[in-house]
Design an enzyme around this catalytic site. Structure first.
Site, PDB file in Angstrom:
ATOM      1  N   PRO A  85       0.828  -1.212   0.000  1.00 19.38           N
ATOM      2  CA  PRO A  85       0.000   0.000   0.000  1.00 19.38           C
ATOM      3  C   PRO A  85       0.858   1.257   0.000  1.00 19.38           C
ATOM      4  CG  PRO A  85      -0.742  -1.568   1.689  1.00 19.38           C
ATOM      5  CD  PRO A  85       0.566  -2.076   1.173  1.00 19.38           C
ATOM      6  N   THR A  87       2.410   2.827  -2.490  1.00 19.42           N
ATOM      7  CA  THR A  87       3.595   2.903  -3.347  1.00 19.42           C
ATOM      8  C   THR A  87       3.344   3.656  -4.657  1.00 19.42           C
ATOM      9  OG1 THR A  87       3.029   0.661  -4.106  1.00 19.42           O
ATOM     10  CG2 THR A  87       4.750   0.863  -2.446  1.00 19.42           C
ATOM     11  N   GLU A 311      16.607   2.075  26.040  1.00 15.63           N
ATOM     12  CA  GLU A 311      16.873   2.635  24.710  1.00 15.63           C
ATOM     13  C   GLU A 311      18.363   2.848  24.466  1.00 15.63           C
ATOM     14  OE1 GLU A 311      14.697   2.597  22.519  1.00 15.63           O
ATOM     15  OE2 GLU A 311      13.039   2.179  23.873  1.00 15.63           O
ATOM     16  N   ASP A 385      10.481  -6.486  21.492  1.00 11.91           N
ATOM     17  CA  ASP A 385      11.862  -6.760  21.078  1.00 11.91           C
ATOM     18  C   ASP A 385      12.100  -8.258  20.977  1.00 11.91           C
ATOM     19  OD1 ASP A 385      12.383  -4.035  21.134  1.00 11.91           O
ATOM     20  OD2 ASP A 385      13.112  -4.078  23.195  1.00 11.91           O
TER      21      ASP A 385
END
Length: 475
Positions: A85, A87, A311, A385
């Site tokens: 979607p 593109t 982080e 993660d």
């Protein structure tokens, strides 16, 4: 009473087949107000050079009608655009209409489907009739019908056992596509778009229906830069804006994402009462498009410290494996993300090596390992993660890139594959632990800086990490 019932049935069928009943709905996409006078050209579309080249080659058959007839070439009846979607499939269809000087009508696959038998088939006929009528009215010899999300209309027949309307509608589309001839006064080309080509009926995909299937992929770095330039045209862009850098940082974005980035950057400049859109606005817009708007929720101090450490752990492992890969580290909550380490790809790659996959797994596990080393325990914030790390390890094993070598992936190998996935994860977790132990003070200090400022750029992060590495070497 029988007379009243008969009159009601007659009126019902009249409204259904004349397309005037409000409950049925009108196929608005074939009305005059929805006729698109397309002014989009291929030059207005950034990237997609391969798709544009293939599309132009196919469209030349429409432009050179006389030459095609002399050579006895069967005219193309359909072109299918496939790809993720956003593109640019719809833009390519509009540019095709401009390129061939054709009347252009855009419809959605869902606009044909109704609960009343026969309505969908009638609407298909109406679309083709409307396309020819609009071409004649405009003095054109060609017309293009663009069907977006054709998988709704063209899914494999027999899937909707309780609703034969789907199959009847598709059958009518197949009949209409077969009904063209080179002698017709108006040549009608059907263009369609889907991101689920696997759902389409085989009868649609055979030669003679959709003769060409054009792949429209996500833009590469050069294309992303071009799309940014196109969508920034006419905007007051500051001198510090580097489209090359922004193209690197928007890796994996579709054309629609990039258009949204340019728009969001302008909104941010307006919000801050700026006269120009600067680089910081664009970078903030990239994060907003990726993760969503900032939220007011403020984690408690202990949680904020854990998020910052987490982080920084990701960022350290990313930089140690791939120097220059960190674009920014932030503890600003956006959407469902409490913090985020944004990476950039040094170059677009279509293949991955064992080393690259191992680096990714180590980076993903670095956040939880940093929490464990600094805070004494892990948290539920590592769930996503871990999911991504497991998927990467599974992909690595299935591709024969683990110590297990080439292996089967069927039911008979399930236990062996699972054990090898766990082995890959253990290896990279140990690697992350060893690497992070050498930078514990840096992680603490950078975590405090993040809490204070909420966001640290990749350049500043690298500078401080480099200083920490030099200090460690000096000792």
């Amino acid at each position: 009473m029988p007379v009243l019932i008969l009159a009601g049935l007659i009126m019902g069928f009249y409204f259904i087949y004349s397309d005037k009943a409000g409950s049925v709905g009108k196929l608005g996409s074939v009305k005059n107000k929805d006729l698109v006078i397309s002014q989009v050209t291929f030059d207005d579309i950034g990237g997609q050079e391969s798709a544009k080249r293939e599309l132009k080659e196919a469209l030349d058959f429409m432009k050179e009608g006389e030459r095609v007839s002399e050579l006895g070439i069967r005219p193309l009846k359909g072109i299918l655009l496939t790809g993720p979607p956003g593109t640019g499939k719809t833009l390519l269809a509009k540019a095709a209409a401009t390129y061939t000087d054709s009347a252009f009508i855009s419809v959605s696959g869902s606009a044909f489907i109704e609960m009343y038998a026969g309505v969908g088939a009638k609407r298909v006929r109406d679309v083709f009739a409307r396309a020819r009528e609009e071409a004649r009215n405009g003095g054109k010899s060609n017309a293009i019908i663009f069907i977006d999300e054709i998988d709704v209309l063209g899914a494999t027949r027999g899937r909707n056992q309780g609703h034969m309307e789907y199959d009847q509608t598709l059958n009518q589309l197949l009949i209409q596509m077969d009904g063209f001839s080179s002698a017709s006064d108006v040549k009608v080309l059907v263009m369609a778009a889907t991101n689920r080509v696997d759902l389409l009926d085989d009868a649609l995909l055979r030669p003679g229906r959709f003769d060409r299937i054009v792949s429209v992929d996500l833009p590469d770095r050069i294309a992303r830069k071009r799309i940014l330039e196109i969508h920034s045209k006419g905007k007051p862009i500051a001198s510090d804006v580097d489209f090359e850098e922004l193209a690197d940082e928007s890796y994996g974005f579709s054309g629609a994402h990039i258009a949204s980035v340019a728009n969001e950057a302008a909104i941010m400049a307006l919000r801050d009462s700026k006269d120009e859109i600067n680089m910081e606005d664009f970078k903030e817009a990239i994060e907003k498009v990726m993760l969503g708007e900032k939220i007011d929720r403020k984690p408690k101090d202990e949680d904020m410290k854990r998020i910052a450490v987490h982080e920084v752990g990701h960022a350290v492992m990313s930089e140690l494996s791939n120097p220059g890969s960190v674009a920014a580290v932030t503890v600003t909550s956006r959407g469902k993300a409490l913090g985020f380490t944004r990476q950039v790809a040094s170059e677009d790659s279509v293949l991955q090596t064992r080393v690259e996959l191992e680096d990714r797994i180590a980076m993903l596990l670095g956040g939880a390992k940093a929490e464990e080393l600094i805070m004494g325990s892990r948290s539920t914030g590592s769930r996503q993660d871990f999911d991504q790390a497991v998927e990467a390890a599974k992909f690595m094993v299935e591709c024969g890139l683990s110590d297990m070598g080439i292996c089967g992936v069927g039911d008979g190998f399930a236990d062996e594959v699972s054990e090898n996935i766990r082995a890959v994860l253990r290896q990279q977790e140990e690697r992350a632990e060893k690497a992070l132990k050498e930078h514990l003070n840096f992680i603490r200090n950078m975590g405090e800086l993040l809490i204070e400022r909420e966001r640290v750029s990749g350049d500043e992060f690298r500078e401080k990490l480099r200083a920490d590495l030099e200090l460690a070497q000096a000792q």
